[in-house]
Structure formats: C-alpha cells, structure tokens
Enzyme design. Structure first.
Site, PDB file in Angstrom:
ATOM      1  N   LEU A  63      23.190  46.209  73.614  1.00  0.00           N
ATOM      2  CA  LEU A  63      22.987  44.784  73.376  1.00  0.00           C
ATOM      3  C   LEU A  63      23.527  44.469  71.988  1.00  0.00           C
ATOM      4  O   LEU A  63      23.548  45.344  71.121  1.00  0.00           O
ATOM      5  CB  LEU A  63      21.498  44.434  73.417  1.00  0.00           C
ATOM      6  CG  LEU A  63      20.766  44.621  74.747  1.00  0.00           C
ATOM      7  CD1 LEU A  63      19.279  44.356  74.574  1.00  0.00           C
ATOM      8  CD2 LEU A  63      21.337  43.711  75.815  1.00  0.00           C
ATOM      9  N   ASP A  64      23.930  43.220  71.772  1.00  0.00           N
ATOM     10  CA  ASP A  64      24.296  42.802  70.414  1.00  0.00           C
ATOM     11  C   ASP A  64      23.104  43.062  69.497  1.00  0.00           C
ATOM     12  O   ASP A  64      21.952  43.020  69.931  1.00  0.00           O
ATOM     13  CB  ASP A  64      24.645  41.314  70.377  1.00  0.00           C
ATOM     14  CG  ASP A  64      25.954  40.992  71.072  1.00  0.00           C
ATOM     15  OD1 ASP A  64      26.677  41.931  71.452  1.00  0.00           O
ATOM     16  OD2 ASP A  64      26.245  39.798  71.242  1.00  0.00           O
ATOM     17  N   ARG A  65      23.374  43.312  68.246  1.00  0.00           N
ATOM     18  CA  ARG A  65      22.346  43.704  67.287  1.00  0.00           C
ATOM     19  C   ARG A  65      21.108  42.813  67.308  1.00  0.00           C
ATOM     20  O   ARG A  65      19.993  43.302  67.280  1.00  0.00           O
ATOM     21  CB  ARG A  65      22.953  43.698  65.883  1.00  0.00           C
ATOM     22  CG  ARG A  65      21.983  44.066  64.791  1.00  0.00           C
ATOM     23  CD  ARG A  65      22.698  44.165  63.504  1.00  0.00           C
ATOM     24  NE  ARG A  65      24.018  44.721  63.816  1.00  0.00           N
ATOM     25  CZ  ARG A  65      24.858  45.198  62.945  1.00  0.00           C
ATOM     26  NH1 ARG A  65      24.561  45.167  61.694  1.00  0.00           N
ATOM     27  NH2 ARG A  65      26.018  45.680  63.298  1.00  0.00           N
ATOM     28  N   THR A  96      20.114  40.731  69.711  1.00  0.00           N
ATOM     29  CA  THR A  96      19.660  40.363  71.042  1.00  0.00           C
ATOM     30  C   THR A  96      18.415  41.171  71.397  1.00  0.00           C
ATOM     31  O   THR A  96      18.369  42.377  71.194  1.00  0.00           O
ATOM     32  CB  THR A  96      20.771  40.630  72.082  1.00  0.00           C
ATOM     33  OG1 THR A  96      21.928  39.898  71.715  1.00  0.00           O
ATOM     34  CG2 THR A  96      20.336  40.204  73.477  1.00  0.00           C
TER      35      THR A  96
END
Length: 176
Positions: free
Chosen positions: A5-7, A9
């Site tokens: 996941l994006d940091r 998220t």
C-alpha cells in the site's frame, strides 16, 4: 507480503504464511482476480456520472529520489472505477476500484479527474490542502476497505478493514 500500500494508506494488507500461498496470491493479482476496494475522500462534488477514469500513467523519479506519477500518453494503460458513497459540503467520499495496479493510481486518477484526495501531500490542489487543514486531517484519506478473491482449495475470501478513528472523526466533522 503479498502486495503493498502507499505509505499513508490504511486498511487491508495481505500477508501469506507459506510460499505456495504467496505464489497463488501473486498469480491472482497478476490476472486481475482480486477485487480491491478503497475509500477515498476527495475535494469537490464528484459527479455520479463519472464512474471510470482511464488514463495511462508514467512514473517519474525526481532528483531527490521521490517517485511521482503523471498521466502521459507514454504511460502504461490504467483504469480505475469510482462510485459515490457519501456527499458532503466541499467533499465526496468515493469508493475506488483499481482495475489495473499502478503506483499511486487512485490518487493520480482522482486528481486527473479534477478531484484530488484530501491529505495528499504529493498530488493535492490548494483547495484540497485548505479543506484538509480546516478539518484537521493530517494524513492521506485513502483506505483499503476490502479484498475479495477465490482462493483455490479454500473458497471465496472477503477481507475487510473498517476506517480508523482518525478518518471516522473527519467524516463526523463533515456530517456535522
């Protein structure tokens, strides 16, 4: 770790205990057999008629080493499906389903459509930054809400994660 996941998220993160399960899950992801659903709070009134954003995405690496993604004819084909969940004054809670799995795809597609995510320090507009500050949002409002897939030998699995208290508080502020 099956996927990333994006940091900033939050939400569902899938981890395999065995290498055989990891290989199976990677194959499901590669073949678009995992239904991924995210909740995102965007700036503005997302129109119900805007249900698909199809725009090719290209990665850029800045001199600082930071990765940025932009819509580009030279990019990889990318498709995200969106649906309105709830409307607020100045913002809309949407569900996003990334059909392809590109870096920052939901964030860049929402911004490309004219509705940047609140709390997005990379791709937000001034209006989105101002609304996020007014609400006291200190992080990206992007949440991996649900993963659903058919696991061979197990059956259909649905994994869900509720919003954390910080994001729920932001929605309550908007409702009031």
């Amino acid at each position: 770790l099956v996927h990333r996941l994006d940091r900033d998220t939050s939400g569902c993160l899938l981890i395999a205990k065995r290498r055989s399960a990891l290989r199976t899950l990677h194959e499901l992801l590669r073949n678009n057999r995992v239904d991924k659903r995210y909740l995102a709070l965007v700036c503005g009134k997302w129109p119900r008629s805007l249900s698909r954003v199809e725009a090719p995405l290209a990665k850029n690496v800045l001199q600082s080493g930071e990765r940025m993604v932009r819509v580009s004819r030279d990019g990889k084909p990318s498709l995200t499906e969106f649906s309105v969940v709830e409307r607020f004054d100045g913002a809309t809670l949407v569900e996003a389903r990334p059909v392809t799995g590109r870096t920052h795809q939901i964030r860049v597609h929402a911004q490309h459509a004219g509705f940047p995510l609140l709390g997005d320090s990379k791709y937000a507009s001034e209006n989105a930054e101002a609304l996020a500050a007014q609400l006291g949002l200190k992080r990206l409002f992007l949440h991996a809400r649900r993963l659903e897939f058919m696991m061979p030998g197990v059956g259909r699995l649905t994994l869900e994660a509720g919003l954390d208290d910080e994001l729920e508080t932001i929605l309550e502020k908007l409702r009031n």
